[in-house]
Every structure is written in structure tokens, then in C-alpha cells.
Scaffold this motif. Structure first.
Motif, mmCIF file in Angstrom:
data_model
loop_
_atom_site.group_PDB
_atom_site.id
_atom_site.type_symbol
_atom_site.label_atom_id
_atom_site.label_comp_id
_atom_site.label_asym_id
_atom_site.label_seq_id
_atom_site.Cartn_x
_atom_site.Cartn_y
_atom_site.Cartn_z
ATOM 1 N N ALA A 86 22.927 -69.807 38.603
ATOM 2 C CA ALA A 86 22.621 -71.217 38.840
ATOM 3 C C ALA A 86 22.195 -71.437 40.285
ATOM 4 O O ALA A 86 21.271 -72.191 40.583
ATOM 5 N N LYS A 87 22.871 -70.754 41.224
ATOM 6 C CA LYS A 87 22.507 -70.871 42.643
ATOM 7 C C LYS A 87 21.098 -70.341 42.882
ATOM 8 O O LYS A 87 20.326 -70.917 43.645
ATOM 9 N N ASP A 88 20.762 -69.230 42.244
ATOM 10 C CA ASP A 88 19.435 -68.639 42.417
ATOM 11 C C ASP A 88 18.334 -69.552 41.891
ATOM 12 O O ASP A 88 17.260 -69.647 42.476
ATOM 13 N N VAL A 89 18.601 -70.203 40.772
ATOM 14 C CA VAL A 89 17.615 -71.132 40.208
ATOM 15 C C VAL A 89 17.354 -72.264 41.190
ATOM 16 O O VAL A 89 16.202 -72.612 41.478
ATOM 17 N N GLU A 90 18.414 -72.832 41.720
ATOM 18 C CA GLU A 90 18.284 -73.959 42.640
ATOM 19 C C GLU A 90 17.536 -73.554 43.902
ATOM 20 O O GLU A 90 16.773 -74.338 44.469
ATOM 21 N N ALA A 91 17.744 -72.308 44.347
ATOM 22 C CA ALA A 91 17.126 -71.842 45.585
ATOM 23 C C ALA A 91 15.665 -71.453 45.413
ATOM 24 O O ALA A 91 14.867 -71.568 46.345
ATOM 25 N N ARG A 92 15.279 -71.003 44.222
ATOM 26 C CA ARG A 92 13.954 -70.409 44.033
ATOM 27 C C ARG A 92 12.951 -71.290 43.300
ATOM 28 O O ARG A 92 11.759 -71.214 43.536
ATOM 29 N N ILE A 93 13.421 -72.117 42.362
ATOM 30 C CA ILE A 93 12.515 -72.758 41.403
ATOM 31 C C ILE A 93 12.455 -74.266 41.616
ATOM 32 O O ILE A 93 13.458 -74.900 41.940
ATOM 33 N N TYR A 137 24.578 -64.667 32.416
ATOM 34 C CA TYR A 137 23.623 -64.690 33.526
ATOM 35 C C TYR A 137 22.397 -65.540 33.186
ATOM 36 O O TYR A 137 21.939 -66.372 33.978
ATOM 37 N N VAL A 138 21.877 -65.342 31.985
ATOM 38 C CA VAL A 138 20.670 -66.058 31.551
ATOM 39 C C VAL A 138 21.009 -67.481 31.130
ATOM 40 O O VAL A 138 20.289 -68.431 31.466
ATOM 41 N N LEU A 139 22.110 -67.650 30.416
ATOM 42 C CA LEU A 139 22.503 -68.994 29.983
ATOM 43 C C LEU A 139 22.750 -69.898 31.187
ATOM 44 O O LEU A 139 22.372 -71.075 31.172
ATOM 45 N N GLY A 140 23.373 -69.360 32.230
ATOM 46 C CA GLY A 140 23.623 -70.149 33.434
ATOM 47 C C GLY A 140 22.336 -70.590 34.106
ATOM 48 O O GLY A 140 22.229 -71.724 34.590
ATOM 49 N N ALA A 141 21.362 -69.682 34.131
ATOM 50 C CA ALA A 141 20.060 -70.021 34.728
ATOM 51 C C ALA A 141 19.387 -71.139 33.946
ATOM 52 O O ALA A 141 18.842 -72.086 34.531
ATOM 53 N N VAL A 142 19.423 -71.041 32.627
ATOM 54 C CA VAL A 142 18.780 -72.050 31.779
ATOM 55 C C VAL A 142 19.466 -73.407 31.927
ATOM 56 O O VAL A 142 18.799 -74.450 32.040
ATOM 57 N N LYS A 143 20.780 -73.397 31.945
ATOM 58 C CA LYS A 143 21.519 -74.660 32.079
ATOM 59 C C LYS A 143 21.183 -75.358 33.399
ATOM 60 O O LYS A 143 20.978 -76.578 33.437
ATOM 61 N N LYS A 144 21.128 -74.577 34.465
ATOM 62 C CA LYS A 144 20.800 -75.163 35.764
ATOM 63 C C LYS A 144 19.373 -75.681 35.787
ATOM 64 O O LYS A 144 19.094 -76.766 36.333
#
Length: 282
Positions: A101-108, A125-132
Motif C-alpha cells: 500500500a505504501k509503494d502504491v501511494e509513493a509511485r502511482i 501483497y497484490v490485494l493490498g496494492a489493489v485496495k490502496k
């Protein structure tokens, strides 16, 4: 079971994957069309995955610049555990939703698109990215290799590749790998074709960074314009390997500056310039 028998079993199972991907073509089309729209609006594509799924996303993203000459930031591959995970297993990397989730917020940004890849359909790992991403209003797609996957329930555009039981129980490295590889390959090539980086079955954005690619630019210029090899080499050298500018210098004909201006006028879309040339000559 003999080696020959093992090979026939694996090959037989591999043949089934093409039918699985064929059934998912409408879903794949939706993802490609939306991804194309994102890229045309100067957005970016991000693959997120863990383990083998993550490596396939990184591989697809890594192939875009050398094969099609696009900016490296256009398609990105993010793998749990970072680049080290491309070669080595990183303990518990795929189990962290918060890190992703932190990586999504920082990159996208909201102008981009996130494509999660998880053969099991439930990798934290993937579900967290999608949720964020959903929280941030970012468009999402997901590729999984089972029916009714948790990932498919979360994303805007799911792709369900129900490949069935693996040949070796407990492993997702054979049929799931094959199905996922085919899907990202379809993304890879169709996106580039839709972005008009391919013209008449030729990659016209090729970057002449080595001997092989320099030779390829000569042959592409010859094939499109019909000039002799010597002439193709001269124009390739004058344009520093920019085959689109070389095409226009020969076909209009024009000097380098005017050819570059014509490309810029049509937002770099070579097929549009070619249509204009055809209309102008009627």
C-alpha cells in the motif's frame, strides 16, 4: 513414468492453456482498451506481483523499451521484495499488504493503471496494492489463474484464467505460469500496436542501440520506402536511426527539420502522417 511420457503429459496440458486464454479474450480486450486510453492520456501502467507472478510483470515491463523504443517509465513492473526478489526468494515479502500500500501511494497517481498479477488470486501483497489503488481512485485490473478469485472481486477489470489443476500439486510454476505469460504477452504487443508504434507489421520506433538494431533500421527503411540499401543507410545515419523521420524525408520528400515538424504536428503518430500524405496526393 518415462521422460517421453512426462513430456507428452506436460505438452498435452500446455495445449489446454490456449483455450483458457481464448475464453478470457473479452476480459483481456477490456484491459487492453482501458490501458491504451491511459497511455494515450500520458498515464502509466504498473504491474504488481509476488514471486513468479511478479517476475512475469517485471519481464513484460522490461521488454517494452528495448523492443519498441518507448520510455522506460511507460510500463513498470513492481515485485514484492524489490529487485533482489527477481533472483532470490524474499521471506514473507508476499504476505505484506501494508508495504505494498505504501509503494502504491509513493509511485502511482490517479492518471495511471495498476494491474495486479496473482496466480492464486489471493496474494496479500497484490490485494493490498489493489485496495490502496481503489482508495486513491486509480483504475485497477487483475490477472488470476482460478475461478472466483479474491483479486477478481476487488479490481475494476478482472481476467480469470482458470487453468485447472497443476501437473505437480502445490506448484503454480507450470500451467499458471504459461497462462499468465500468454496474458501479459497479449498486453505487451497489443498495447504497442494500439499506440501505433507498429506500422504494417514493422516496429517503427526501434532504437538503433547496437549493430543488430542498426541493421534492422536499414531493412525497415528499405521495406517501407523501396529505396536501395545504400540510400537507406544514408538516411538512417542522417536521422540517427529515427526510421519515422527517415521515412518522411524519403516519401514526402523533405529535409530532416520538416519531417520532424510533420511528426510533431501529428503527435508522433506515423500512420496519421501517412494518411495525410495519401490524402494530399489524391
Amino acid at each position: 513414468m518415462s521422460t517421453e511420457e512426462l513430456l507428452h503429459v506436460m505438452n498435452s496440458e500446455d495445449h489446454k492453456i490456449a483455450h483458457v486464454v481464448h475464453r478470457a479474450l473479452p476480459q483481456i480486450q477490456n484491459v487492453i482498451d482501458r490501458a491504451t486510453a491511459i497511455l494515450e492520456q500520458r498515464g502509466r501502467i504498473f504491474y504488481f506481483g509476488a514471486g513468479t507472478s511478479g517476475r512475469l510483470g517485471v519481464l513484460d515491463a522490461s521488454e517494452c523499451p528495448p523492443t519498441f523504443g518507448v520510455d522506460p517509465s511507460l510500463v513498470n513492473g513492481i515485485i514484492a521484495g524489490g529487485d533482489k526478489a527477481l533472483r532470490y526468494p524474499i521471506k514473507n515479502a508476499e504476505d505484506s499488504e501494508s508495504d505494498r500500500a505504501k509503494d502504491v501511494e509513493a509511485r502511482i497517481s490517479e492518471n495511471d493503471m495498476l494491474i495486479g498479477i496473482a496466480s492464486s488470486g489471493k496474494t496479500p501483497y497484490v490485494l493490498g496494492a489493489v485496495k490502496k489503488a481503489e482508495q486513491l481512485g486509480i483504475l485497477t485490473a487483475g490477472v488470476s489463474c482460478r475461478e472466483n478469485a479474491a483479486l477478481s472481486e476487488l479490481v475494476d477489470f478482472p481476467i480469470d484464467l482458470n487453468v485447472g489443476k497443476e501437473i505437480i500439486k502445490g506448484s503454480k510454476k507450470i500451467k499458471s505460469w504459461y497462462g499468465t505469460k500468454d496474458e501479459v504477452k497479449y498486453n505487451f504487443y497489443n498495447l504497442m500496436i494500439k499506440l501505433e508504434i507498429v506500422y504494417n507489421n514493422l516496429i517503427i520506433n526501434v532504437q538503433a542501440s547496437n549493430y543488430k538494431l542498426k541493421e534492422r533500421t536499414f531493412s525497415i527503411i528499405q521495406e517501407v520506402t523501396g529505396v536501395e540499401e545504400k540510400t537507406a543507410r544514408r538516411y538512417a545515419e542522417e536521422t540517427e536511426g529515427d526510421v519515422k523521420v527517415a521515412f518522411l524525408m524519403i516519401l514526402l520528400p523533405s529535409d530532416k527539420t520538416h519531417a520532424q515538424h510533420m511528426l510533431h504536428k501529428h503527435n508522433g503518430h506515423f500512420p496519421n502522417v501517412m494518411e495525410w500524405i495519401k490524402e494530399d496526393k489524391r
